[in-house]
Design an enzyme around this catalytic site. Structure first.
Site, short mmCIF file in Angstrom:
data_model
loop_
_atom_site.label_atom_id
_atom_site.label_comp_id
_atom_site.label_asym_id
_atom_site.label_seq_id
_atom_site.Cartn_x
_atom_site.Cartn_y
_atom_site.Cartn_z
N ARG A 1 17.85 -58.45 3.24
CA ARG A 1 17.42 -59.59 4.08
C ARG A 1 16.06 -59.29 4.70
O ARG A 1 15.21 -60.16 4.84
CB ARG A 1 18.46 -59.89 5.18
CG ARG A 1 19.81 -60.38 4.69
CD ARG A 1 19.80 -61.76 4.07
NE ARG A 1 19.29 -62.78 4.93
CZ ARG A 1 19.55 -64.09 4.78
NH1 ARG A 1 20.37 -64.51 3.81
NH2 ARG A 1 19.02 -64.97 5.57
N ASN B 1 12.52 -71.40 -1.65
CA ASN B 1 12.09 -70.17 -1.00
C ASN B 1 12.32 -68.92 -1.85
O ASN B 1 12.55 -67.83 -1.33
CB ASN B 1 12.73 -70.05 0.39
CG ASN B 1 14.23 -70.08 0.35
OD1 ASN B 1 14.82 -70.06 -0.73
ND2 ASN B 1 14.87 -70.10 1.50
N LYS C 1 15.26 -67.73 -7.56
CA LYS C 1 15.56 -69.16 -7.63
C LYS C 1 14.64 -69.88 -8.62
O LYS C 1 13.59 -69.36 -9.01
CB LYS C 1 15.44 -69.76 -6.23
CG LYS C 1 16.48 -69.20 -5.23
CD LYS C 1 16.38 -69.91 -3.88
CE LYS C 1 17.44 -69.39 -2.91
NZ LYS C 1 17.42 -70.14 -1.64
N PHE D 1 20.68 -80.89 4.17
CA PHE D 1 19.88 -80.54 2.99
C PHE D 1 20.73 -80.17 1.78
O PHE D 1 20.20 -79.73 0.76
CB PHE D 1 18.92 -79.40 3.33
CG PHE D 1 19.61 -78.15 3.85
CD1 PHE D 1 20.17 -77.22 2.99
CD2 PHE D 1 19.70 -77.91 5.22
CE1 PHE D 1 20.80 -76.08 3.45
CE2 PHE D 1 20.33 -76.77 5.70
CZ PHE D 1 20.89 -75.86 4.81
N ARG E 1 9.60 -63.73 0.40
CA ARG E 1 9.41 -65.15 0.69
C ARG E 1 7.99 -65.43 1.20
O ARG E 1 7.41 -66.47 0.90
CB ARG E 1 10.48 -65.64 1.67
CG ARG E 1 11.83 -65.86 0.97
CD ARG E 1 12.96 -66.09 1.93
NE ARG E 1 14.16 -66.59 1.26
CZ ARG E 1 15.35 -66.67 1.86
NH1 ARG E 1 15.50 -66.30 3.11
NH2 ARG E 1 16.39 -67.14 1.19
N THR F 1 14.17 -67.48 6.17
CA THR F 1 14.45 -68.63 5.30
C THR F 1 13.21 -69.50 5.16
O THR F 1 12.88 -69.96 4.05
CB THR F 1 15.60 -69.47 5.91
OG1 THR F 1 16.69 -68.60 6.23
CG2 THR F 1 16.06 -70.54 4.94
N HIS G 1 17.46 -65.68 -3.12
CA HIS G 1 18.68 -65.67 -2.31
C HIS G 1 19.02 -64.23 -1.97
O HIS G 1 18.81 -63.34 -2.79
CB HIS G 1 19.84 -66.30 -3.09
CG HIS G 1 21.18 -66.09 -2.42
ND1 HIS G 1 21.61 -66.89 -1.40
CD2 HIS G 1 22.14 -65.15 -2.62
CE1 HIS G 1 22.80 -66.45 -0.99
NE2 HIS G 1 23.15 -65.41 -1.72
N TYR H 1 27.32 -72.92 -2.99
CA TYR H 1 26.83 -73.24 -1.65
C TYR H 1 27.81 -74.09 -0.84
O TYR H 1 27.39 -74.78 0.09
CB TYR H 1 25.47 -73.95 -1.75
CG TYR H 1 24.32 -73.01 -2.06
CD1 TYR H 1 23.84 -72.11 -1.10
CD2 TYR H 1 23.70 -73.01 -3.32
CE1 TYR H 1 22.78 -71.26 -1.37
CE2 TYR H 1 22.63 -72.16 -3.59
CZ TYR H 1 22.18 -71.28 -2.62
OH TYR H 1 21.12 -70.44 -2.88
N GLU I 1 30.05 -63.54 -3.78
CA GLU I 1 28.95 -64.02 -4.63
C GLU I 1 28.81 -63.20 -5.91
O GLU I 1 28.53 -63.75 -6.97
CB GLU I 1 27.64 -64.00 -3.81
CG GLU I 1 27.69 -65.04 -2.69
CD GLU I 1 26.55 -64.93 -1.69
OE1 GLU I 1 26.54 -65.72 -0.73
OE2 GLU I 1 25.65 -64.06 -1.85
P1 IDP Z 1 19.17 -68.09 3.67
O1 IDP Z 1 18.96 -68.34 2.19
O2 IDP Z 1 17.96 -67.48 4.32
O3 IDP Z 1 20.44 -67.31 3.95
P2 IDP Z 1 20.62 -70.45 4.57
O4 IDP Z 1 20.55 -71.00 5.96
O5 IDP Z 1 21.86 -69.72 4.14
O6 IDP Z 1 19.33 -69.52 4.37
O7 IDP Z 1 20.36 -71.68 3.59
C1 IDP Z 1 20.62 -71.54 2.19
C2 IDP Z 1 19.45 -72.15 1.43
O8 IDP Z 1 19.40 -73.55 1.70
C3 IDP Z 1 18.06 -71.64 1.83
O9 IDP Z 1 17.72 -70.42 1.24
C4 IDP Z 1 17.19 -72.77 1.34
O10 IDP Z 1 16.99 -72.72 -0.07
C5 IDP Z 1 18.06 -74.00 1.66
N1 IDP Z 1 17.70 -74.56 2.97
C6 IDP Z 1 17.99 -74.06 4.20
N2 IDP Z 1 17.51 -74.83 5.18
C7 IDP Z 1 16.91 -75.89 4.56
C8 IDP Z 1 16.22 -77.05 5.03
O11 IDP Z 1 16.06 -77.27 6.23
N3 IDP Z 1 15.72 -77.90 4.07
C9 IDP Z 1 15.89 -77.68 2.73
N4 IDP Z 1 16.53 -76.60 2.25
C10 IDP Z 1 17.02 -75.72 3.14
MG MG Z 2 22.43 -67.81 3.54
#
Ligand code: IDP
Ligand code: MG
Length: 139
Positions: A86, A113, A10, A58, A103, A92, A116, A50, A127
């Site tokens: 993962r 973070n 990212k 968010f 991460r 996350t 992806h 997304y 994707e």
């Molecule tokens: P993941 O990337 O671990 O699968 P997801 O829940 O699919 O997590 O969320 C996608 C992306 O959205 C996360 O990787 C992160 O960049 C962002 N994200 C998730 N939760 C939050 C939040 O609470 N605040 C800001 N960004 C968030």
């Molecule tokens: Mg995800």
């Protein structure tokens, strides 16, 4: 069970100079890179990628972040790729990510973070084809 997953390094990790270190972790964990590009998402492409998160509070922060600078997009091959990747990237929220995960090492916040990773074989396929044509995948 599929042997492929999709990843992005990212904008935060690219800005912070972590491309090389993250690719090293990916290779050391036994993943083979079968497609890769250095690119930047437009705001529109980030919104599309997304779109399943469009109702989340968010969402705007996420798509603004993901389009603000270059990323690495890649397809990775390994047995049990989705689940194992993962595990390699960690939770996350980086403060909950296990020691040694990507991460844990390179993320700065829940939003920014570092990487992806696809969450299912089905989404990995979607994707992959969002970013790559079949000619760009060299397995
Ligand atoms: P993941 O990337 O671990 O699968 P997801 O829940 O699919 O997590 O969320 C996608 C992306 O959205 C996360 O990787 C992160 O960049 C962002 N994200 C998730 N939760 C939050 C939040 O609470 N605040 C800001 N960004 C968030
Ligand atoms: Mg995800």
């Amino acid at each position: 069970m599929s042997n492929r997953t999709f990843t992005m390094i990212k904008p935060d990790a690219v800005e912070n100079g972590h491309i090389g270190a993250i690719l090293e972790k990916i290779n050391s964990a036994g993943f083979k890179i079968i497609a890769m590009k250095y690119t930047q998402l437009s705001l529109e492409k980030a919104e599309k990628f997304y779109e399943t998160h469009s109702d989340r509070p968010f969402f705007n922060e996420l798509v603004t972040f993901m389009s603000r600078g270059p990323i690495i997009a890649a397809i990775l091959e390994k047995d049990n790729a989705v689940e194992d990747f993962r595990e390699l990237i960690g939770s996350t929220n980086p403060s909950e990510a296990k020691e040694g995960t990507i991460r844990n090492l390179f993320a700065t916040s829940m939003g920014e973070n570092a990487v992806h990773g696809s969450d299912s074989d089905e989404n990995a396929k979607i994707e992959e084809s969002f970013h790559f044509t079949s000619e760009e995948i060299l397995s």
